[in-house]
Design an enzyme around this catalytic site. Sequence first.
Site, short mmCIF file in Angstrom:
data_model
loop_
_atom_site.label_atom_id
_atom_site.label_comp_id
_atom_site.label_asym_id
_atom_site.label_seq_id
_atom_site.Cartn_x
_atom_site.Cartn_y
_atom_site.Cartn_z
N TYR A 334 37.59 41.43 37.76
CA TYR A 334 38.86 42.13 37.21
C TYR A 334 39.93 41.15 37.38
O TYR A 334 40.13 40.45 38.26
CB TYR A 334 39.01 43.53 38.22
CG TYR A 334 39.87 43.48 39.67
CD1 TYR A 334 41.18 43.33 39.67
CD2 TYR A 334 39.28 43.32 40.62
CE1 TYR A 334 41.77 43.21 40.85
CE2 TYR A 334 39.69 43.02 41.57
CZ TYR A 334 40.99 43.04 41.91
OH TYR A 334 41.60 42.79 43.26
N CYS A 335 41.03 41.53 36.29
CA CYS A 335 42.09 40.72 36.44
C CYS A 335 43.41 41.70 36.03
O CYS A 335 43.22 43.04 35.85
CB CYS A 335 42.14 39.62 35.58
SG CYS A 335 41.69 39.73 33.85
N THR A 336 44.39 41.11 35.57
CA THR A 336 45.64 42.08 35.31
C THR A 336 45.38 42.75 33.79
O THR A 336 45.41 44.03 33.96
CB THR A 336 46.84 41.26 34.88
OG1 THR A 336 46.90 40.50 35.99
CG2 THR A 336 47.96 41.98 34.79
#
Length: 623
Positions: A334-336
């Site tokens: 996951y990331c922003t």
Amino acid sequence: MVSDEELKQKKKSKKKEKKMKKKRKHEEITKIEKEKKNISTSTDKDDVSQVTPKSEKKRSKKDKKQKKDKSKKKDKKSKTSKQEKSPKKIEEENDANTTEELNEAKNVKAAPNDDDLKIVGGRIVSFSADVMEPEPASQEHSTTLLLFYQYIEPVLDEDGFQAILEHVQVAGEKHQVTGRMRTSYEGLNCTLTGSYDGVRGWCKDLRDYNNGAYFADTEFKLTDNLPSGQAFPTLHAFKVDELVNYGLSGIKAPSIHMSGEHLEPKDYDKKMKEKDTVIIDVRNHYEASIGRFQPPVNGAQYIDPMMRKSTEFPVWLDKPETKDMLRGKQVLMYCTGGVRCERASALLRTKMENEDDTKALGIKGVFQLQGGIDKYFRDFPEGGSWRGKNYTFDKRFSHAPPALEGMERVVKKKEKEGKEAPEKAGIEVMGKCEACHKPWDMFRGKRRCPTCGVPSLICKECYQLDKDKIKKLDRSVRCDLCVKEGIRSKHQVREKVGREMEAYETKLREIYGFQPTSKKSKPAQRMDAPRKKKSAPNPKKITKLFVKNLCAKEVDQLQLCELIPGITHIEWIMDRKTGNWYGSVFVEVATPEDASIAVGSLHKQKCHGRVLNVSYLEPDPKS
């Protein structure tokens, strides 16, 4: 001669005129006030359409409903206040009102409205920030934020790239949209702001570009009713090699078709609870320090790769200790906003197909969070498995799940009014001040770690002590990653990164036949005379520089970093018409001292036969 009687009559007539004027003025004012009142309270559709554009109708109705509900509550309160109440009853009512306000703050949903589906179409997630505000949206909260990215494969040729670049800029001016556009032959990665209609109009134009050949399936994430101060002052489109700088441009870039399985937030949250699963935070460590996912005890194992920048990810993924953690596991990433996971997951899956040691790990699947943390918050307004805040690269700086932000506002409001507030069950503070180590989660100010250059997490009190010259924020105050790794100088960072990159690229050469990016060509310090270190005055402690007249044929990123020690960020200034670089850059260095030495040592000096122009770049007062 004028008689006394005539004078008296003139005075009387003047007085009458004055009275009449006052009367007329008073009538005009009352008439205007009545008209305003009629407009604001009218339920007739024709009256509303006269004062509101079509696309705003639904919002105005929503605001009116909120106002009516509030006025009803006030009427109820005023009626009951006339009657005598016991202190116990007052306390019970206050508790009930607080509970009601907290429940309202929790009741937050994100879904595209009719305007979105009609104006934009396709995949879109919209959300109104005014659910977190004590009052309905107003002129002060009229900014819409847009986040999106889109990879294009096969990559664009020069003509295709220039056509898209021109389109997004012309559409930006047309719809008065501002912000940052990372443009590349491999696609777009944008953070934009504008009005409610302006942003949606821009999205519609992009969706329709080239009959939807590139952006028909792009997911636009919109946040409405943000404070006007969070809007970007200008529109800045700039060319980059990669949408996310992994050092994997050109033939090194793994195909986006190899990226992991995209899971919507609810499915991703379920997957986090499964055994034999790891969850990799693909962001930089300083982002993860203020907020991250916290899977349940018997669920996924959380992994922070402890990166300072994305270029370190391929090296980290290739380390033996990383492979041990992934052995026999499902891998979640996951990331922003989702863009960093695209290449990261594609890289892992490419290695699983082509590299024997990664094949042998028996990884059970690679998954990524569709829309990133930003979309997760919209589906889980109370936080779900998230703890803390999400670091952002726009003018919000950070944000938390909306219901928690709403609850926090209710608590602050009660405290301000001197009323007893419920126990703070809102946003958990995950970070610590790098100077005094107290809980802190707000990145403010321009200070960066003096050894590695990442943003510094410093509390308000420590900043003030430094400003008052009571307790200086000296070079010993470093980011927690430098402290953990025992790094005390920039040289140590460069040596560590260089050593790891060299080993990684040796392996790439053996397996894929790639040429190393860190090849030593001509040194950038090809000065026409020996250079002495000089310092130029820097009273404003500026860390950003404008460098002009570099030799475009000779200077690349590696050489520029050798020429100006301490660089943390580079922005290549491309020609709008040709898209070529002609020798001008904006650079940010780690400390004001580095900036002072660069200006003092390089300005008016010759490099590759060209006289350099190096100057301080003062921050925009509007930004």
